[in-house]
Design an enzyme around this catalytic site. Structure first.
Site, PDB file in Angstrom:
ATOM      1  N   CYS A 123     -11.516  14.546   4.291  1.00 39.29           N
ATOM      2  CA  CYS A 123     -12.631  13.662   4.803  1.00 39.29           C
ATOM      3  C   CYS A 123     -12.471  13.503   6.184  1.00 39.29           C
ATOM      4  CB  CYS A 123     -12.402  12.319   4.214  1.00 39.29           C
ATOM      5  SG  CYS A 123     -12.152  12.308   2.383  1.00 39.29           S
ATOM      6  N   CYS A 148      -6.225   1.000   7.494  1.00 39.31           N
ATOM      7  CA  CYS A 148      -6.881   2.019   6.753  1.00 39.31           C
ATOM      8  C   CYS A 148      -7.107   3.387   7.501  1.00 39.31           C
ATOM      9  CB  CYS A 148      -8.262   1.760   6.034  1.00 39.31           C
ATOM     10  SG  CYS A 148      -8.303   0.319   5.171  1.00 39.31           S
ATOM     11  N   GLY A 183      -2.727  10.271   0.984  1.00 39.75           N
ATOM     12  CA  GLY A 183      -2.919  11.005  -0.174  1.00 39.75           C
ATOM     13  C   GLY A 183      -3.933  10.685  -1.064  1.00 39.75           C
ATOM     14  N   GLU A 184      -4.264  11.537  -1.781  1.00 35.13           N
ATOM     15  CA  GLU A 184      -5.440  11.286  -3.070  1.00 35.13           C
ATOM     16  C   GLU A 184      -4.670  11.179  -4.382  1.00 35.13           C
ATOM     17  OE1 GLU A 184      -8.663  10.657  -3.612  1.00 35.13           O
ATOM     18  OE2 GLU A 184      -8.077  10.584  -5.687  1.00 35.13           O
ATOM     19  N   SER A 229      -7.130   4.074  -5.638  1.00 35.60           N
ATOM     20  CA  SER A 229      -8.040   4.275  -4.711  1.00 35.60           C
ATOM     21  C   SER A 229      -8.577   5.835  -4.720  1.00 35.60           C
ATOM     22  CB  SER A 229      -7.950   3.739  -3.495  1.00 35.60           C
ATOM     23  OG  SER A 229      -8.842   4.144  -2.769  1.00 35.60           O
ATOM     24  N   CYS A 284       0.796  -1.204  -0.059  1.00 37.92           N
ATOM     25  CA  CYS A 284       0.013   0.115   0.001  1.00 37.92           C
ATOM     26  C   CYS A 284       0.773   1.238  -0.088  1.00 37.92           C
ATOM     27  CB  CYS A 284      -0.730   0.131   1.249  1.00 37.92           C
ATOM     28  SG  CYS A 284      -1.968   1.335   1.390  1.00 37.92           S
TER      29      CYS A 284
END
Ligand code: SAH
Ligand code: SF4
Length: 351
Positions: free
Chosen positions: A124, A338, A165-166, A197, A113
């Site tokens: 979020c 997560c 991060g995105e 993701s 990951c």
């Protein structure tokens, strides 16, 4: 010493280049195109960290390369091992910020990951990374170096861009990194074993799909816009209907399904009504649903759901013939689960 450092930073880092870009770089030096594949194999299959490692290139060529380019590499600052075998690697970057990668070994696979940003701008409300804001994007080299460093000690079969991060807010670096991961001369990971993701940046979902073939995971986490607006501010720009439409259009690797991630939060999105709405939303899309128990962290406003609520939600989706798995949270004892990644950002976090 300072002058030397500035000089290094100006050199092209070979790990910032996809195969095509490396070919163009070498052509610019008057070299043959096939050399790029040779160098790629050294970097990503044989773990070379210096030009001198590349023994099948002539000494003159290696010297020329070292004047025009450099090879960055990571050594983990710390490695923590969870009771369940999950490993968390902390890397300190050249500018002093730090990031984490998590290796999740299972019977038949070992999934890495990877982080794509230092912090995250998406905010979020249930995510620890999100509370630290965005410090900066990772470079392509910093994304692939996570893989290179872990590969030195552990076998990696799958990659998920689900760390800090995105990823879709950093496509300029994420796309070349994905190309290197899936390249037959690079890391050689099949595109079926690579998953990106996203929290739901709709235009970038389309850009990703047209640039590379990889699996897509969407963090849906809610079934009404009202709920999702609250949990994930990105929903105000790209509401659920637009996000679902983008999923429908996404070009997946052969016979694959989109992963819908759904973090169950007690009393917020874990009711049977939510499960019913979720089934309706996903109708006709090839999906598998990953239910994730909300991981609590110090100072968070939400609670983990009751086991009974998780079971009820899971069974309802199964009854409606959806493919569903409730993900066992891995590495919680080392804060590797997560939404728990945060690295060492406190000292730079002024917000
Ligand atoms: N930014 C991307 C990828 C990183 S987040 C995204 O949002 O998809 C990876 C996953 O962790 C997401 O599905 C997110 O919903 C989930 N997550 C975030 N905080 C969490 C928490 N506290 N508990 C459980 N899952 C969480
Ligand atoms: Fe960023 Fe993903 Fe966390 Fe949202 S869930 S704040 S997008 S890392």
């Amino acid at each position: 010493m300072k002058g030397f450092f500035i000089h290094i930073m100006e050199l092209v880092d070979l790990k910032d280049l996809s195969l095509e870009s490396l070919e163009a770089f070498l052509l610019g030096l008057g070299k043959e195109k096939y050399r790029a594949k040779q160098i790629f194999k050294w970097l990503y299959q044989r773990g070379a960290t210096t030009f001198d490692d590349m023994t099948d290139l002539s000494k003159d060529f290696r010297r020329e390369l070292s004047l025009k380019s450099r090879i960055s590499s990571f050594v983990p600052d710390t490695v923590e091992i969870s009771k369940d075998g999950t490993k968390k690697y902390l890397f300190v970057l050249e500018d002093g910020s730090s990031i984490e990668s998590v290796l999740i070994p299972e019977e038949d696979r070992a999934t890495l990951c990877v982080s794509t940003q230092v912090g995250c701008a998406m905010g979020c409300r249930f995510c620890l990374t999100g509370t630290f804001n965005l410090k900066r994007n990772l470079r392509c080299s910093e994304i692939v170096n996570q893989f290179c460093a872990v590969q030195r000690t552990d076998r990696i079969t799958n990659v998920v861009l689900m760390g800090m991060g995105e990823p879709l807010a950093n496509l300029d670096n994420v796309i070349p990194a994905l190309k290197i991961m899936t390249c037959p001369d690079g890391f050689q990971i099949s595109s079926r074993r690579v998953t990106v993701s996203t929290s739901g940046l709709v235009p970038e979902i389309e850009k990703l799909g047209s640039a590379v073939t990889v699996n897509l995971a969407v963090s849906l986490n809610a079934t009404t816009d009202e709920q999702r607006d609250l949990l994930m501010p990105v929903n105000r720009a790209y509401p659920i209907a637009k996000l679902i439409a983008a999923c429908r259009k996404f070009p997946l690797p052969n016979r694959r399904m989109i992963t819908i991630e759904y973090v169950l939060v007690r009393g917020v999105n874990d009711s049977i009504e939510d499960a019913k709405r979720l089934v309706k939303l996903l109708k006709g899309i090839p999906v598998k649903v990953n239910l994730i128990r909300f991981n609590e962290y110090a100072g968070c406003e939400f609670k983990s759901p009751e086991q009974a609520a998780i079971d009820r939600f899971h069974s309802y989706l199964l009854e409606k013939n959806l493919t569903v798995i409730t993900r066992a949270s891995r590495g919680a004892d080392i804060s590797a689960a997560c939404g728990q990644l945060r690295a060492r950002m406190e000292k730079d976090d002024t917000n």
